[in-house]
Design a protein around this motif. Structure first.
Motif, PDB file in Angstrom:
ATOM      1  N   GLY B 243       3.563  98.762  -8.535  1.00 34.37           N
ATOM      2  CA  GLY B 243       3.973  99.340  -7.268  1.00 34.37           C
ATOM      3  C   GLY B 243       4.953  98.368  -6.625  1.00 34.37           C
ATOM      4  O   GLY B 243       4.867  97.157  -6.847  1.00 34.37           O
ATOM      5  N   GLN B 279       6.120 104.454  -7.523  1.00 35.09           N
ATOM      6  CA  GLN B 279       5.393 104.265  -6.268  1.00 35.09           C
ATOM      7  C   GLN B 279       6.075 103.134  -5.493  1.00 35.09           C
ATOM      8  O   GLN B 279       5.880 101.954  -5.778  1.00 35.09           O
ATOM      9  CB  GLN B 279       3.948 103.916  -6.570  1.00 35.09           C
ATOM     10  CG  GLN B 279       3.018 104.237  -5.443  1.00 35.09           C
ATOM     11  CD  GLN B 279       1.607 104.456  -5.949  1.00 35.09           C
ATOM     12  OE1 GLN B 279       1.232 104.012  -7.018  1.00 35.09           O
ATOM     13  NE2 GLN B 279       0.799 105.133  -5.159  1.00 35.09           N
ATOM     14  N   TYR B 323      -1.881 102.445  -2.449  1.00 38.11           N
ATOM     15  CA  TYR B 323      -1.439 102.629  -3.834  1.00 38.11           C
ATOM     16  C   TYR B 323      -2.621 102.828  -4.792  1.00 38.11           C
ATOM     17  O   TYR B 323      -2.426 103.232  -5.922  1.00 38.11           O
ATOM     18  CB  TYR B 323      -0.623 101.414  -4.301  1.00 38.11           C
ATOM     19  CG  TYR B 323       0.787 101.372  -3.778  1.00 38.11           C
ATOM     20  CD1 TYR B 323       1.245 102.294  -2.856  1.00 38.11           C
ATOM     21  CD2 TYR B 323       1.668 100.403  -4.224  1.00 38.11           C
ATOM     22  CE1 TYR B 323       2.538 102.245  -2.381  1.00 38.11           C
ATOM     23  CE2 TYR B 323       2.976 100.345  -3.760  1.00 38.11           C
ATOM     24  CZ  TYR B 323       3.404 101.272  -2.831  1.00 38.11           C
ATOM     25  OH  TYR B 323       4.680 101.213  -2.371  1.00 38.11           O
TER      26      TYR B 323
END
Lengths: 347, 328
Positions: B243, B279, B323
């Protein structure tokens, strides 16, 4: 900023011939929050009676050093000049353990609006290790007065303000209140661990409430001596009093023996003003006794009790405090907010 | 017994030992990397039931800059927790002439205590010794994630303006997420320099999260136009499974062309995120503080303080928590 070897050394950044340099005595009328200005900048004129009361070599040493620390002291003036030069010589060349140099040795610059009295931060200047003599040219913004907080954990051995020839310094507008708020306390009240000198909570209160302050704080030596109460009572008038006495006591017995008599002696000088007692931030060991004193006098006196343990109970201390004693800016602003919320309705 | 930390890399976190005892605390293990020997983010973490623990470190004195303090330059801060993670002690050690400093002296019931020492951000420690009762020392791990967070960025990510290392944005994020981390930030220069990302990727494999403070301060708009895409693509390419959270340089909005640079960065990140379906978040430095007066969060026009580090840390940790990379 220019570093100097000697205070009287000629500077390179400016042509000094274009300035008049005012001495500490000549600028003393623009220095606020300093009870004694004619013997260096210091808090208590004569600390001998306090030393006699303690008879503790280590504590006395801390007391003597902190008596010259300039926490709470400010320069405040306006001028038509475009700039001024501050030349300073500090006693200490090195950082303290729990603060940034910008707090221990920093001069923190703010602009004040004379119409609204709003004071806005500009920047802080401080020397790098191991420098202690330096000069800084400060731009003066139009229609603003300057307010400059002195270092929280250092002594100003010499100070001079250079004003361009043909210009003078003028008084900034008066504070909103005639009398100052007086603080008595330990290293936290002296400013550890604010990031810069202007962010010690007494200094935040000074700006938020537009009130003068006097900060009688003694890092590692706030032991609530009767002679200290007498010195504060005879040197300063006050519209409110903040007492932050706890962990510097040499044991619980000394703390309990001294707390109430210290409070009562201060009340002889300040019978009718609001007084705020600040409790222990660390583990709350002192709060029980402070609470007892508070309960005893709160109905008779204008008295308040702030419990930092309660205030900070939802805060993660991992990042709030370096040593579980001294909190950083977030804590300083929270404490200032709390005190302002009590006093703004009272004074 | 005395434990020389150089001989126990399993107790060193946030550094990549390169086999040379003098460089045991380098952040990347590559001496060519700027400030590689600085210890920001480097921690000693151990747990022991020893009744006492003493600590000794040797260092080369570094003069302290005006926006720093002793603990960030020449000292360490530390915490002691019990097995539940409850804080028992928060304190600091500043040079005591190379003596062994008592950190704990009263664990008479032999309870398991968790120790974490944060090395000074701006110094290069190469010799730490710990004295404990016997051989009962283990690494203090227990992280919620099996891989670390990687911080890439500039002075704020490095820790400038914080009074002590636990108060830095990077450490706050890692603490809140209970994650190990590596801080490969550089205080100055290296703006949008893809080679920094490559160096970091060589040293730190597969971080679960990469936090990037886009260093657009001190460079103009055309420099950003030229270098931004290569920098971003390198981050996206080299950290394919991570992420990513990008941020503006906080307080950068006071710069002349900051608004233009901000829009450029934001649009570029958005475009890449869309095309790669990654993400990715972007923390907007312009409106970050809301109504909070600047005096609460700044040392100067571009330097932040502890309060700002706390706010960034909380915000980024909150974003990262969403996340959902927590390991089983």
């Amino acid at each position: 900023m220019e570093y100097l070897e000697h205070f009287d050394q000629k500077m390179k950044i400016v042509d000094e011939s274009g300035y008049n340099f005012l001495t500490m005595q000549e600028i003393s009328g623009f220095v606020y929050g300093c009870p004694v200005k004619d013997d260096g900048f210091k808090k208590i004129r004569n600390i001998d009676p306090i030393i006699n009361e303690n008879g503790d070599e280590i504590s006395d040493k801390y007391l003597a050093v902190a008596n010259f620390h300039t926490s709470g002291i400010r320069l405040r003036f306006s001028t038509e000049a475009d700039n001024v030069i501050i030349k300073a010589s500090l006693k200490r060349k090195y950082a303290t353990q729990t603060t940034l140099i910008s707090c221990s040795s920093g001069f923190d610059i703010y602009d004040g609006d004379p119409k609204t009295s709003n004071i806005v931060h500009r920047y802080v200047f401080a020397p790098v290790e191991p420098k202690s003599i330096f000069a800084e040219k400060i731009t003066v913004n139009k229609n603003r007065f300057l307010q400059i907080y002195f270092p929280n954990f250092n002594s100003v051995s010499d100070l001079s303000i250079g004003v361009p020839k043909g210009y003078t310094l003028e008084k900034a507008p008066d504070h909103k209140y005639e009398k100052p708020i007086v603080f008595y306390g330990n290293s936290v009240t002296q400013g550890a661990s604010a990031s810069r000198s202007g962010n010690a909570f007494p200094n935040i209160i000074n700006r938020r409430m537009n009130v003068d302050i006097v900060n009688y704080s003694y890092s590692a030596a706030a032991r609530a001596e009767i002679a200290m109460a007498d010195a504060i009572g005879t040197q300063s008038d006050a519209c409110a009093l903040i007492i932050d006495f706890n962990k510097n006591a040499r044991g619980m017995k000394e703390f309990e023996d001294r707390y109430e008599p210290f409070y009562l002696r201060l009340r002889q000088y300040f019978p009718d003003i609001p007084v705020i007692l600040i409790g222990d931030f660390h583990i709350g060991a002192y709060d029980k006794h402070i609470s007892k004193v508070y309960e005893k006098y709160r109905k008779k006196d204008d008295l308040y009790f702030i419990r930092p343990l309660e205030m900070f109970k939802n805060m993660d201390r991992h990042s709030l405090t370096i040593d579980n004693i001294h909190y950083t800016d977030k804590g300083m602003f929270m404490m200032a907010d709390k005190i302002c919320s009590i006093l703004s309705a009272k004074i | 017994m005395i434990i020389n930390i150089n001989e126990h890399p399993e107790l060193i976190f946030g550094a990549v030992p390169d086999g040379n005892p003098l460089h045991a605390f380098m952040r990347t293990g590559m001496s060519s990397f700027p400030e590689s020997d600085k210890n920001t983010g480097v921690r000693i973490r151990l747990k022991t039931r020893s009744r006492f623990l003493k600590f000794q470190y040797k260092y080369k004195y570094v003069p302290i800059p005006a926006n720093m303090g002793q603990v960030m330059v020449n000292g360490l801060c530390y915490s002691i927790r019990n097995e539940s993670g409850e804080i028992l002690v928060l304190d600091l050690v500043v040079d005591r002439g190379n003596a062994f400093v008592p950190i704990c002296k009263n664990n008479s019931e032999h309870k398991m205590l968790l120790y974490e020492f944060h090395c000074p951000a701006l110094n290069s420690l190469n010799d730490i010794n710990i004295e404990v009762e016997d051989n009962d020392v283990e690494p203090y791990t227990g992280f919620a994630y099996s891989s670390p967070i990687l911080f890439l960025g500039a002075s704020i990510s490095f820790g400038c303006g914080a009074t002590f290392t636990r108060a830095t944005m990077a450490d706050i994020i890692a603490h809140k997420l209970n994650s190990d981390y590596y801080n490969i930030s550089v205080q100055n220069n290296m703006s949008l320099d893809a080679s920094v990302v490559e160096t970091a990727a060589n040293a730190i494999k597969e971080p679960w999260l990469v936090v990037v403070e886009l260093n657009t301060r001190g460079v103009d708009y055309s420099y950003c136009q030229t270098n931004l895409m290569k920098y971003l693509e390198t981050v996206f390419d080299l950290f394919k499974n991570s992420g990513i959270i990008f941020s503006d340089p906080f307080l950068g909005n006071l710069g002349d062309d900051f608004a233009k640079k901000h829009e450029l960065c934001k649009a570029a990140v958005k475009e890449l995120a869309k095309s790669t379906l990654r993400q990715v978040s972007y923390i907007d430095g312009t409106g970050f503080f809301g109504d909070l007066p600047k005096e609460c969060v700044s040392l100067s026009s571009y330097r932040v303080n502890d309060y700002a580090h706390l706010l960034y840390g909380e915000r980024i940790a909150e974003t990262a928590a969403a996340y959902s990379y927590i390991d089983d």
